[in-house]
Write an enzyme that holds these catalytic residues in place. Structure first.
Site, mmCIF file in Angstrom:
data_model
loop_
_atom_site.group_PDB
_atom_site.id
_atom_site.type_symbol
_atom_site.label_atom_id
_atom_site.label_comp_id
_atom_site.label_asym_id
_atom_site.label_seq_id
_atom_site.Cartn_x
_atom_site.Cartn_y
_atom_site.Cartn_z
ATOM 1 N N CYS A 1 -5.253 -3.528 -20.021
ATOM 2 C CA CYS A 1 -6.179 -2.454 -19.729
ATOM 3 C C CYS A 1 -5.408 -1.180 -19.142
ATOM 4 O O CYS A 1 -6.281 -0.186 -19.389
ATOM 5 C CB CYS A 1 -7.148 -3.076 -18.456
ATOM 6 N N CYS B 1 0.166 3.107 3.883
ATOM 7 C CA CYS B 1 0.626 2.512 4.923
ATOM 8 C C CYS B 1 1.873 1.510 4.929
ATOM 9 O O CYS B 1 2.254 1.074 5.948
ATOM 10 C CB CYS B 1 -0.306 2.111 5.762
ATOM 11 N N CYS C 1 -7.076 -0.967 1.122
ATOM 12 C CA CYS C 1 -6.443 -1.614 1.829
ATOM 13 C C CYS C 1 -7.048 -1.904 3.141
ATOM 14 O O CYS C 1 -7.698 -0.962 3.706
ATOM 15 C CB CYS C 1 -5.024 -0.664 2.054
ATOM 16 N N ARG D 1 -9.697 -9.918 -11.757
ATOM 17 C CA ARG D 1 -8.763 -8.841 -11.926
ATOM 18 C C ARG D 1 -8.765 -7.523 -11.132
ATOM 19 O O ARG D 1 -9.586 -6.891 -11.094
ATOM 20 C CB ARG D 1 -8.727 -8.455 -13.777
ATOM 21 N N CYS E 1 0.981 -1.292 0.038
ATOM 22 C CA CYS E 1 -0.202 0.091 0.138
ATOM 23 C C CYS E 1 0.815 1.273 -0.050
ATOM 24 O O CYS E 1 1.682 1.275 0.832
ATOM 25 C CB CYS E 1 -0.835 0.050 1.142
ATOM 26 N N CYS F 1 -7.738 -4.318 -10.948
ATOM 27 C CA CYS F 1 -7.232 -3.218 -11.511
ATOM 28 C C CYS F 1 -6.807 -2.174 -10.510
ATOM 29 O O CYS F 1 -7.864 -1.500 -9.950
ATOM 30 C CB CYS F 1 -8.516 -2.968 -12.455
ATOM 31 N N ASP G 1 -12.972 -10.735 -14.724
ATOM 32 C CA ASP G 1 -12.514 -10.852 -16.244
ATOM 33 C C ASP G 1 -11.163 -11.273 -16.203
ATOM 34 O O ASP G 1 -10.614 -11.074 -17.266
ATOM 35 C CB ASP G 1 -12.930 -9.771 -16.998
ATOM 36 N N CYS H 1 -5.279 0.620 6.138
ATOM 37 C CA CYS H 1 -5.523 2.152 6.148
ATOM 38 C C CYS H 1 -6.873 2.498 5.339
ATOM 39 O O CYS H 1 -7.134 3.686 5.505
ATOM 40 C CB CYS H 1 -4.307 2.857 5.707
#
Length: 133
Positions: free
Chosen positions: A66, A51, A96, A118, A48, A120, A109, A99
Site C-alpha cells: 500500500c 515520545c 499513540c 492492517r 512513537c 497503515c 484488510d 502522547c
C-alpha cells in the site's frame, strides 16, 4: 482526550520539527512509497516518533503493498482508536496512547491468518529501535 504526555503546539514543534509535527500533531499523511520504513525489515521495535513509546514489534510488520509500513497488531495498550469521518469516509484513526500522536489508520484488510487488521502507519510517526543482540 488527555494523555500522560501533554505539550503545547509550540513545544511539540520545537521537539519534532515541521515534518513530524505535521504528521503526529496535525494528523497529516506522508506520500505513499516515500517513507523510510515502508520496505524496511529488521528485528526490533517501532516506537512513537513523538515520545518513544513502543508501539509495534517487527514480527507484526508485513508488506501490504500500500506504500506505508503496515502491521497486523499493536503492542497491547500502546495505541488508542478514534472514529475519523474526514475525507467523506469513515475510518479508524490510530494514536499513540502515551502522547496522542497521530500514527495513521487501521483497516480490516490485513492478513486473515493473523488478526485481519492492517495498521497503515506513517514512517514519519515512528522510529525503529533494533533488537539487542
Amino acid at each position: 482526550m488527555s494523555f500522560p504526555i501533554e505539550k503545547t503546539d509550540e513545544e511539540w514543534k520545537a521537539q519534532l520539527g515541521l515534518e513530524r509535527f505535521k504528521i503526529l500533531r496535525q494528523k497529516g499523511t506522508e506520500f505513499s512509497h516515500s517513507g523510510k520504513y515502508n520496505l524496511f525489515n529488521q528485528n526490533g521495535v517501532y516506537c512513537c516518533g513523538g515520545c518513544g513509546e513502543p508501539l509495534f514489534k517487527s514480527d507484526s510488520k508485513f508488506d501490504a503493498h500500500c506504500g506505508w509500513p503496515s502491521f497486523d497488531k499493536a503492542i497491547k495498550g500502546a495505541v488508542t482508536y478514534v472514529k475519523d469521518t474526514s475525507l467523506g469516509m469513515t475510518r479508524t484513526e490510530v494514536n499513540c496512547a502515551k502522547c496522542g500522536g497521530h500514527l495513521g489508520h487501521v483497516f480490516d484488510d490485513g492478513p486473515r491468518e493473523t488478526t485481519g487488521q492492517r495498521f497503515c502507519t506513517n514512517s514519519v510517526s515512528i522510529e525503529f529501535k533494533p533488537a539487542k543482540k
